[in-house]
Design a protein around this motif. Structure first.
Motif, PDB file in Angstrom:
ATOM      1  N   LEU A 126      24.853  17.772 -12.797  1.00 34.55           N
ATOM      2  CA  LEU A 126      23.852  17.066 -12.003  1.00 34.55           C
ATOM      3  C   LEU A 126      22.799  18.089 -11.592  1.00 34.55           C
ATOM      4  CD1 LEU A 126      22.805  14.631 -10.298  1.00 34.55           C
ATOM      5  CD2 LEU A 126      24.271  15.487  -8.455  1.00 34.55           C
ATOM      6  N   VAL A 127      21.522  17.776 -11.879  1.00 31.64           N
ATOM      7  CA  VAL A 127      20.422  18.674 -11.526  1.00 31.64           C
ATOM      8  C   VAL A 127      19.453  17.922 -10.627  1.00 31.64           C
ATOM      9  CG1 VAL A 127      18.579  20.153 -12.391  1.00 31.64           C
ATOM     10  CG2 VAL A 127      20.626  19.818 -13.762  1.00 31.64           C
ATOM     11  N   THR A 128      19.145  18.515  -9.470  1.00 22.86           N
ATOM     12  CA  THR A 128      18.173  17.927  -8.555  1.00 22.86           C
ATOM     13  C   THR A 128      17.144  18.976  -8.171  1.00 22.86           C
ATOM     14  OG1 THR A 128      19.496  18.466  -6.589  1.00 22.86           O
ATOM     15  CG2 THR A 128      19.873  16.306  -7.591  1.00 22.86           C
ATOM     16  N   GLY A 129      16.031  18.526  -7.643  1.00 24.25           N
ATOM     17  CA  GLY A 129      14.970  19.406  -7.191  1.00 24.25           C
ATOM     18  C   GLY A 129      13.618  18.804  -7.517  1.00 24.25           C
ATOM     19  N   LEU A 130      12.567  19.492  -7.104  1.00 24.78           N
ATOM     20  CA  LEU A 130      11.196  19.054  -7.344  1.00 24.78           C
ATOM     21  C   LEU A 130      10.536  20.023  -8.315  1.00 24.78           C
ATOM     22  CD1 LEU A 130       8.747  17.221  -6.679  1.00 24.78           C
ATOM     23  CD2 LEU A 130       8.245  18.781  -4.787  1.00 24.78           C
ATOM     24  N   ALA A 131      10.363  19.576  -9.562  1.00 27.17           N
ATOM     25  CA  ALA A 131       9.722  20.408 -10.587  1.00 27.17           C
ATOM     26  C   ALA A 131       8.205  20.342 -10.405  1.00 27.17           C
ATOM     27  CB  ALA A 131      10.108  19.927 -11.978  1.00 27.17           C
ATOM     28  N   CYS A 132       7.537  21.447 -10.713  1.00 25.01           N
ATOM     29  CA  CYS A 132       6.083  21.482 -10.540  1.00 25.01           C
ATOM     30  C   CYS A 132       5.362  20.562 -11.524  1.00 25.01           C
ATOM     31  CB  CYS A 132       5.558  22.904 -10.640  1.00 25.01           C
ATOM     32  SG  CYS A 132       5.766  23.647 -12.266  1.00 25.01           S
ATOM     33  N   ASP A 133       5.958  20.334 -12.707  1.00 32.33           N
ATOM     34  CA  ASP A 133       5.354  19.439 -13.690  1.00 32.33           C
ATOM     35  C   ASP A 133       6.417  18.920 -14.648  1.00 32.33           C
ATOM     36  OD1 ASP A 133       5.811  21.499 -15.581  1.00 32.33           O
ATOM     37  OD2 ASP A 133       3.786  22.274 -15.333  1.00 32.33           O
ATOM     38  N   GLN A 134       6.035  17.972 -15.493  1.00 32.46           N
ATOM     39  CA  GLN A 134       6.962  17.332 -16.420  1.00 32.46           C
ATOM     40  C   GLN A 134       7.570  18.329 -17.402  1.00 32.46           C
ATOM     41  OE1 GLN A 134       7.840  14.111 -16.109  1.00 32.46           O
ATOM     42  NE2 GLN A 134       9.315  14.305 -17.774  1.00 32.46           N
ATOM     43  N   ALA A 135       6.750  19.243 -17.912  1.00 29.61           N
ATOM     44  CA  ALA A 135       7.251  20.226 -18.882  1.00 29.61           C
ATOM     45  C   ALA A 135       8.341  21.094 -18.264  1.00 29.61           C
ATOM     46  CB  ALA A 135       6.103  21.091 -19.399  1.00 29.61           C
ATOM     47  N   THR A 136       8.153  21.515 -17.025  1.00 27.08           N
ATOM     48  CA  THR A 136       9.156  22.329 -16.345  1.00 27.08           C
ATOM     49  C   THR A 136      10.452  21.547 -16.181  1.00 27.08           C
ATOM     50  OG1 THR A 136       7.468  23.607 -15.191  1.00 27.08           O
ATOM     51  CG2 THR A 136       9.669  23.590 -14.212  1.00 27.08           C
ATOM     52  N   LYS A 137      10.342  20.307 -15.780  1.00 29.01           N
ATOM     53  CA  LYS A 137      11.522  19.457 -15.617  1.00 29.01           C
ATOM     54  C   LYS A 137      12.301  19.363 -16.932  1.00 29.01           C
ATOM     55  CE  LYS A 137      12.791  14.712 -14.495  1.00 29.01           C
ATOM     56  NZ  LYS A 137      12.372  13.418 -13.979  1.00 29.01           N
ATOM     57  N   GLU A 138      11.587  19.118 -18.016  1.00 30.69           N
ATOM     58  CA  GLU A 138      12.234  18.985 -19.322  1.00 30.69           C
ATOM     59  C   GLU A 138      12.861  20.302 -19.774  1.00 30.69           C
ATOM     60  OE1 GLU A 138       9.202  15.416 -20.665  1.00 30.69           O
ATOM     61  OE2 GLU A 138       8.901  17.421 -21.491  1.00 30.69           O
ATOM     62  N   LYS A 139      12.220  21.420 -19.486  1.00 33.02           N
ATOM     63  CA  LYS A 139      12.767  22.721 -19.863  1.00 33.02           C
ATOM     64  C   LYS A 139      14.051  23.018 -19.088  1.00 33.02           C
ATOM     65  CE  LYS A 139       8.486  24.833 -21.442  1.00 33.02           C
ATOM     66  NZ  LYS A 139       7.527  25.942 -21.273  1.00 33.02           N
ATOM     67  N   VAL A 140      14.088  22.657 -17.817  1.00 30.92           N
ATOM     68  CA  VAL A 140      15.301  22.867 -17.025  1.00 30.92           C
ATOM     69  C   VAL A 140      16.458  22.070 -17.625  1.00 30.92           C
ATOM     70  CG1 VAL A 140      16.388  22.449 -14.772  1.00 30.92           C
ATOM     71  CG2 VAL A 140      14.106  23.490 -14.889  1.00 30.92           C
ATOM     72  N   VAL A 141      16.201  20.815 -17.996  1.00 29.52           N
ATOM     73  CA  VAL A 141      17.235  19.985 -18.618  1.00 29.52           C
ATOM     74  C   VAL A 141      17.738  20.650 -19.894  1.00 29.52           C
ATOM     75  CG1 VAL A 141      17.679  17.787 -19.794  1.00 29.52           C
ATOM     76  CG2 VAL A 141      16.471  17.813 -17.598  1.00 29.52           C
ATOM     77  N   LEU A 142      16.822  21.201 -20.691  1.00 29.14           N
ATOM     78  CA  LEU A 142      17.221  21.844 -21.942  1.00 29.14           C
ATOM     79  C   LEU A 142      18.019  23.116 -21.706  1.00 29.14           C
ATOM     80  CD1 LEU A 142      14.036  21.317 -24.119  1.00 29.14           C
ATOM     81  CD2 LEU A 142      16.215  20.107 -24.252  1.00 29.14           C
ATOM     82  N   ILE A 143      17.633  23.908 -20.739  1.00 29.81           N
ATOM     83  CA  ILE A 143      18.381  25.137 -20.438  1.00 29.81           C
ATOM     84  C   ILE A 143      19.814  24.788 -20.038  1.00 29.81           C
ATOM     85  CG2 ILE A 143      18.615  27.033 -18.775  1.00 29.81           C
ATOM     86  CD1 ILE A 143      15.505  27.112 -18.750  1.00 29.81           C
TER      87      ILE A 143
END
Length: 161
Positions: free
Chosen positions: A67-84
């Motif tokens: 489970l990952v929560t938080g406020l990403a600065c933009d969509q690309a960052t959010k998607e990169k976190v999911v991939l990592i």
């Protein structure tokens, strides 16, 4: 974004789990919780180390689900976190509950198959193999070289402007 499925036994090893046959169930459970917590800390440190901006980032691991929560600065960052997180060995599902400060079109995702190249994937999505660099850039810093992808890895394929 919701739930993402990954190949549990592909990717970077973060757990280092070893279970002795003689340990009883309680000791095993306690050890697993400890390892999951350590893995979550390591993932969080990796994301911070890659300078991906996520306020109040929280990662919780339960077996092979994260489970990952938080406020990403933009969509690309959010998607990169999911991939990592998802491209880590031992992870099968990422429950993405992050929000985004600046909304943009969501990227598509593609699992790398045997004998894939970024050029082949670019041809599939953009009808132009020479646009492989767009996919490479969209997956930085997880990818360090365009030819270093592996089967089972999930890649971000951004929408072209």
């Amino acid at each position: 974004m919701g739930l993402f499925s990954f190949m549990k036994n592909a990717g970077d090893k973060i757990f280092g789990i070893s279970k002795a046959d003689e340990e009883d169930a309680l000791e095993v459970a306690v050890e697993e919780l400890k390892l999951e917590k350590e893995a979550a800390i390591k993932l969080k440190e990796t994301i911070i180390g890659l300078q991906l901006e996520v306020k109040d980032l929280n990662i919780f691991i339960d077996d092979d689900i994260v489970l990952v929560t938080g406020l990403a600065c933009d969509q690309a960052t959010k998607e990169k976190v999911v991939l990592i997180v998802g491209n880590s060995k031992g992870i099968a599902i990422v429950d993405d509950q992050m929000t985004v400060e600046y909304k943009a079109p969501e990227a598509q995702f593609r699992t790398v198959e045997r004998e894939d190249t970024l050029g082949k994937i670019a041809k599939e999505f953009y009808d132009d193999a020479t646009k492989y660099s767009i996919i490479f850039e969209a997956n930085k810093p997880m990818l360090t070289e365009p030819d270093k992808i592996y089967p089972g890895q999930l890649l971000r394929i951004p929408v072209l402007d």
